[in-house]
Scaffold this motif. Sequence first.
Motif, PDB file in Angstrom:
ATOM      1  N   TYR A  60     -12.243 -10.290  -7.008  1.00 59.84           N
ATOM      2  CA  TYR A  60     -12.000  -9.212  -7.973  1.00 59.84           C
ATOM      3  C   TYR A  60     -13.282  -8.533  -8.433  1.00 59.84           C
ATOM      4  O   TYR A  60     -13.379  -7.318  -8.454  1.00 59.84           O
ATOM      5  CB  TYR A  60     -11.235  -9.727  -9.189  1.00 59.84           C
ATOM      6  CG  TYR A  60      -9.753  -9.932  -8.985  1.00 59.84           C
ATOM      7  CD1 TYR A  60      -9.175  -9.927  -7.732  1.00 59.84           C
ATOM      8  CD2 TYR A  60      -8.923 -10.147 -10.081  1.00 59.84           C
ATOM      9  CE1 TYR A  60      -7.815 -10.132  -7.563  1.00 59.84           C
ATOM     10  CE2 TYR A  60      -7.569 -10.349  -9.922  1.00 59.84           C
ATOM     11  CZ  TYR A  60      -7.018 -10.334  -8.672  1.00 59.84           C
ATOM     12  OH  TYR A  60      -5.673 -10.527  -8.511  1.00 59.84           O
TER      13      TYR A  60
ATOM     14  N   LEU B  47      -4.856  -5.277  -8.727  1.00 55.53           N
ATOM     15  CA  LEU B  47      -5.249  -6.270  -7.733  1.00 55.53           C
ATOM     16  C   LEU B  47      -4.301  -7.472  -7.746  1.00 55.53           C
ATOM     17  O   LEU B  47      -3.983  -8.029  -6.694  1.00 55.53           O
ATOM     18  CB  LEU B  47      -6.694  -6.712  -7.963  1.00 55.53           C
ATOM     19  CG  LEU B  47      -7.748  -5.610  -7.827  1.00 55.53           C
ATOM     20  CD1 LEU B  47      -9.136  -6.155  -8.132  1.00 55.53           C
ATOM     21  CD2 LEU B  47      -7.713  -4.965  -6.452  1.00 55.53           C
TER      22      LEU B  47
ATOM     23  N   SER C  76      -8.374 -13.597  -5.698  1.00 51.98           N
ATOM     24  CA  SER C  76      -8.834 -13.415  -7.086  1.00 51.98           C
ATOM     25  C   SER C  76     -10.333 -13.627  -7.234  1.00 51.98           C
ATOM     26  O   SER C  76     -10.959 -13.037  -8.114  1.00 51.98           O
ATOM     27  CB  SER C  76      -8.058 -14.322  -8.039  1.00 51.98           C
ATOM     28  OG  SER C  76      -8.258 -15.672  -7.698  1.00 51.98           O
TER      29      SER C  76
ATOM     30  N   GLU D 187      -7.813  -5.115 -12.552  1.00 46.48           N
ATOM     31  CA  GLU D 187      -7.303  -6.421 -12.146  1.00 46.48           C
ATOM     32  C   GLU D 187      -5.781  -6.454 -12.072  1.00 46.48           C
ATOM     33  O   GLU D 187      -5.225  -7.165 -11.241  1.00 46.48           O
ATOM     34  CB  GLU D 187      -7.824  -7.509 -13.077  1.00 46.48           C
ATOM     35  CG  GLU D 187      -9.281  -7.817 -12.851  1.00 46.48           C
ATOM     36  CD  GLU D 187      -9.761  -9.053 -13.602  1.00 46.48           C
ATOM     37  OE1 GLU D 187      -8.922  -9.907 -13.979  1.00 46.48           O
ATOM     38  OE2 GLU D 187     -10.977  -9.169 -13.796  1.00 46.48           O
TER      39      GLU D 187
END
Length: 110
Positions: free
Chosen positions: A14, A29, A11, A26
Amino acid sequence: MKWQHVAENWSAFYEAIIDRWPDLDEADLDEIDGDQRAFLKLISTTESVEMEEAKAELREWLMGEIPADVVMDEMHDNRSIMNSAKYVPEGEDEYDDDARFGDDDETDGD
């Protein structure tokens, strides 16, 4: 950087990923969660490129620097502190406060 760094701090990457591949978001992801094969497939699909081209793009991106916000991540910082132990004299703790070295009381002259 290595994929392992990316996967371990997924994270935190990102912003850097979206800077490089702005059509990704996101939510996608989040679903991938550091899985390199899934990420390559997402790049291939989103960018409308062959898998080999997606792999080349990823290799090129991995040759860049680790983003500052990842470097400053607590997990990375703790690992760096632990690795610094080899430079700390025997009998000292690498986690000790450095105030005893005398530099914390100095002023910058500001």
